[in-house]
Write a protein that holds these residues in place. Structure first.
Motif, PDB file in Angstrom:
ATOM      1  N   LYS A 288     -49.141  88.571  59.419  1.00 46.22           N
ATOM      2  CA  LYS A 288     -47.615  88.034  59.880  1.00 46.22           C
ATOM      3  C   LYS A 288     -46.881  88.575  60.769  1.00 46.22           C
ATOM      4  O   LYS A 288     -46.641  88.115  61.676  1.00 46.22           O
ATOM      5  CB  LYS A 288     -46.840  88.112  58.565  1.00 46.22           C
ATOM      6  N   GLN A 289     -46.927  89.968  60.900  1.00 47.45           N
ATOM      7  CA  GLN A 289     -46.473  90.658  62.104  1.00 47.45           C
ATOM      8  C   GLN A 289     -47.138  90.705  63.180  1.00 47.45           C
ATOM      9  O   GLN A 289     -46.419  90.380  64.268  1.00 47.45           O
ATOM     10  CB  GLN A 289     -46.527  92.375  61.587  1.00 47.45           C
ATOM     11  N   MET A 290     -48.460  90.639  63.462  1.00 48.65           N
ATOM     12  CA  MET A 290     -49.177  90.414  64.617  1.00 48.65           C
ATOM     13  C   MET A 290     -48.999  89.024  65.230  1.00 48.65           C
ATOM     14  O   MET A 290     -48.811  88.814  66.248  1.00 48.65           O
ATOM     15  CB  MET A 290     -50.743  90.700  64.259  1.00 48.65           C
ATOM     16  N   SER A 291     -49.099  88.123  64.132  1.00 51.57           N
ATOM     17  CA  SER A 291     -48.861  86.560  64.686  1.00 51.57           C
ATOM     18  C   SER A 291     -47.390  86.296  65.104  1.00 51.57           C
ATOM     19  O   SER A 291     -47.140  85.843  66.228  1.00 51.57           O
ATOM     20  CB  SER A 291     -48.975  85.553  63.420  1.00 51.57           C
ATOM     21  N   GLU A 292     -46.277  86.994  64.669  1.00 52.63           N
ATOM     22  CA  GLU A 292     -44.826  86.836  64.906  1.00 52.63           C
ATOM     23  C   GLU A 292     -44.507  87.597  66.289  1.00 52.63           C
ATOM     24  O   GLU A 292     -44.132  87.108  67.230  1.00 52.63           O
ATOM     25  CB  GLU A 292     -44.013  87.453  63.914  1.00 52.63           C
ATOM     26  N   GLY A 293     -45.490  88.815  66.456  1.00 52.01           N
ATOM     27  CA  GLY A 293     -45.271  89.498  67.649  1.00 52.01           C
ATOM     28  C   GLY A 293     -46.030  88.413  68.887  1.00 52.01           C
ATOM     29  O   GLY A 293     -45.538  88.466  70.125  1.00 52.01           O
ATOM     30  N   LEU A 294     -46.976  87.946  68.669  1.00 52.98           N
ATOM     31  CA  LEU A 294     -47.682  87.102  69.708  1.00 52.98           C
ATOM     32  C   LEU A 294     -46.816  86.086  69.953  1.00 52.98           C
ATOM     33  O   LEU A 294     -47.042  85.681  71.078  1.00 52.98           O
ATOM     34  CB  LEU A 294     -49.227  86.887  68.938  1.00 52.98           C
ATOM     35  N   GLN A 295     -46.195  85.399  68.927  1.00 51.86           N
ATOM     36  CA  GLN A 295     -45.791  84.115  69.425  1.00 51.86           C
ATOM     37  C   GLN A 295     -44.167  84.410  69.894  1.00 51.86           C
ATOM     38  O   GLN A 295     -44.069  83.546  70.646  1.00 51.86           O
ATOM     39  CB  GLN A 295     -45.380  83.668  67.891  1.00 51.86           C
ATOM     40  N   LYS A 296     -43.812  85.586  69.593  1.00 52.30           N
ATOM     41  CA  LYS A 296     -42.301  85.949  70.498  1.00 52.30           C
ATOM     42  C   LYS A 296     -42.961  86.347  71.929  1.00 52.30           C
ATOM     43  O   LYS A 296     -42.357  85.840  72.842  1.00 52.30           O
ATOM     44  CB  LYS A 296     -41.940  87.265  69.855  1.00 52.30           C
ATOM     45  N   ALA A 297     -44.200  87.089  72.012  1.00 49.13           N
ATOM     46  CA  ALA A 297     -44.622  87.257  73.412  1.00 49.13           C
ATOM     47  C   ALA A 297     -44.929  86.206  74.352  1.00 49.13           C
ATOM     48  O   ALA A 297     -44.817  86.188  75.527  1.00 49.13           O
ATOM     49  CB  ALA A 297     -45.654  88.463  73.446  1.00 49.13           C
TER      50      ALA A 297
END
Length: 552
Positions: free
Chosen positions: A21-30
């Motif tokens: 979840k954290q990695m996906s959210e970070g990638l989506q924010k970036a």
């Protein structure tokens, strides 16, 4: 299995899911905004959709995120059913990156990644650095969770009962399929179920032949996310979710059927994938072999079905019958080639503006109906149309800036400027309709009620604005200049009515007739209606100016 082992398993799984979840959210924010825009643009054919679906899912590390976006686009009318199927097929390929990532066995770097990621996420002042910190942190937590799951399940390989039970899935592929489907539905994440499967495989509790049917079941189970996201969506969005299920179900079912029809079919798959893997990797581990099988199966399944997108569309239409209600995304009457003949493009520009106005007019009607009797379907319809209008405005403005003004007649330039102003006014009306719907939701959630007198004035204003909107449509379409005066006088009347209704409302409050909590909503709705009349007056002024300049 002891209680401590259960806590270890589910604790590790919890860390794995949290890390994803954290990695996906970070990638989506970036990169999410760019990827979402790409997802909405590069889907004109099935192969473009396939490529975009693969890329987006590989980047955000979540086929669920991609399919939810796809269902949202279809529900908003920004993507057709056929286009969505191509993207969904691509998402199935992109999601195999998760298994490939797990197969690298990077658990010994998990704490390093967590330390670096936490430092960037907590102490960096730049958003971009924070986003990369979140990605690295998520990456580390994923492998920490995998390491905990692996260590927890290690003793189970010495349990004859447990190993025998897991071995039964190799003897009965259908059971494996059902297990993979069930676990993925419960977890609502194929990545999480893949993490468990890889952990079982790595400690030798389960072998490759037993893991493949479970893997196929995960492909079916992951479609639950799109199905859930389509609940309450329009017919086409439901069909897009159904297409995801049908595509994955048919592919997995064919392979399971071959397990029963062809002796040692699992060995055939194993030998083929192992041979291909050996061409690129010297030491092919069990985890890498399963990850490659996942990729191999999803790629083959996509290549088999991509020519039959039309068949898939017809199939899901039969499964979920009814009339489609989606609105075509983007520009309908204009394209880049028309800029070579600006005068023709201007003629078509009117059609695009009218289409935009018609969608906005529907929004106003639906917003008013939703306010009178809050209906969730109407609320969703207005919210979806608001997204369509925003995209349409962006596309139209971009198109208008590409007109070759230096080579155009002055009258044509002024006509383009007139439509430019209209587009902005129409988009503002759509915003007002959206705000009315949000007030309707607020009214319902807070159980706000109005007095009979307040409702009478609101209904009068609703009817007045509806009529004014129809006049605006006729003015733009037919250039009925006699309506200009009517609309401008209507706007002036709305100004007077707003003052009168405010005064009347204050009197009702004084007499205790109205609920004080309803006051803000009542006045804000009137403000939105008055603002709609302002925008219609601005459109009338734009047409008046065009008439003065003799371009109409």
């Amino acid at each position: 299995m002891s209680l401590s082992m259960l806590f270890g398993l589910f604790g590790g799984l919890g860390l794995f899911i949290y890390g994803m979840k954290q990695m996906s959210e970070g990638l989506q924010k970036a990169a999410g905004r760019k990827l979402k825009h790409l997802l909405g643009l590069l889907t004109n054919n099935r192969f473009a959709g396939l490529a975009v679906g693969t890329l987006v899912t590989a980047v955000v590390q979540s086929s669920s995120a991609t399919t939810v976006m796809v269902v949202g686009f279809v529900n908003a009318g920004l993507m057709t059913l056929a286009q969505s199927i191509g993207v969904i097929m691509g998402a199935n390929i992109g999601t195999t990156i998760t298994a490939q990532l797990i197969a690298f066995k990077l658990s010994h770097y998990s704490l390093h990644a967590i330390a670096i990621g936490t430092g960037l996420y907590l102490f960096s002042k730049k958003d971009r650095s924070k986003q990369f910190g979140q990605i690295i942190l998520g990456f580390g937590v994923i492998f920490l969770g995998l390491s905990i799951m692996k260590d927890t399940m290690e003793p189970l390989k010495d349990s004859e009962v447990f190993v025998h039970m897991m071995g039964n899935f190799g003897k009965s592929p259908l059971l494996g399929l059902l297990l993979g489907t069930g676990v993925t539905i419960v977890l609502q994440s194929s990545s999480a179920s893949m993490g468990i499967l890889m952990s079982l495989l790595s400690v030798g509790i389960i072998d490759y032949w037993s893991a493949v049917p479970i893997l196929l079941g995960e492909n079916i189970g992951t479609t639950i996310t799109a199905i859930l996201s389509s609940v309450g969506a329009n017919l086409t969005a439901k069909r897009a979710a159904a297409a995801h299920f049908v595509f994955n179900f048919l592919g997995a079912s064919v392979i399971i059927l071959l397990f029963y029809l062809i002796p040692n079919f699992a060995n055939v798959i194993h030998n083929i994938v192992h041979s291909i893997s050996s061409m690129f990797i010297v030491d092919v581990t069990a985890e890498r072999l399963l990850a490659n099988t996942h990729t191999f199966f999803n790629v083959i399944n996509t290549l088999v079905w991509i020519p039959f997108v039309g068949f898939m569309v017809n199939l899901v239409k039969r499964i979920i019958p009814g009339e489609e209600t989606s609105i075509k995304r983007g520009l309908t009457f204009l394209d880049e080639r028309m800029l070579e003949t600006p005068s023709f493009a201007i003629d078509q520009l009117k059609s695009e503006v009218l289409r935009m106005y018609k969608i906005t007019n529907d929004m106003v009607d639906e917003a008013i109906m939703a306010f009178k009797d809050t209906n969730d379907d109407l609320v969703k319809a207005v919210r979806n149309k608001e997204e369509i209008i925003n995209e349409l405005e962006e596309d139209l403005v971009t198109f208008l800036t590409r007109f070759p003004r230096n080579t155009m007649a002055e009258a044509d330039v002024k006509t383009v400027d007139m439509y430019y102003a209209m587009i902005d006014d129409i988009e503002s009306i759509a915003d007002d309709a959206f705000d009315v719907v949000e007030l309707a939701v607020f009214k319902k959630d807070n159980k706000i009620s109005f007095s009979d007198e307040a409702w009478e004035t609101l209904n009068d204003n609703f009817a007045f604005i509806n009529n004014l909107m129809e006049d605006g449509h006729q003015l733009i379409d037919k250039k009925d200049l006699s309506l200009i005066d009517k609309i401008i006088k209507g706007e002036e009347k709305m100004d007077r009515l707003l003052l009168e209704h405010r005064s009347g409302h204050m009197k009702r409050l004084g007499y205790g007739i109205c609920d004080p909590n309803a006051g803000i909503v009542y006045l804000e709705v009137l403000d939105e209606l008055e603002h709609i009349s302002d925008q219609l007056a601005d459109i009338s002024h734009s047409i008046t100016e065009a008439r003065t300049n003799k371009i109409l």
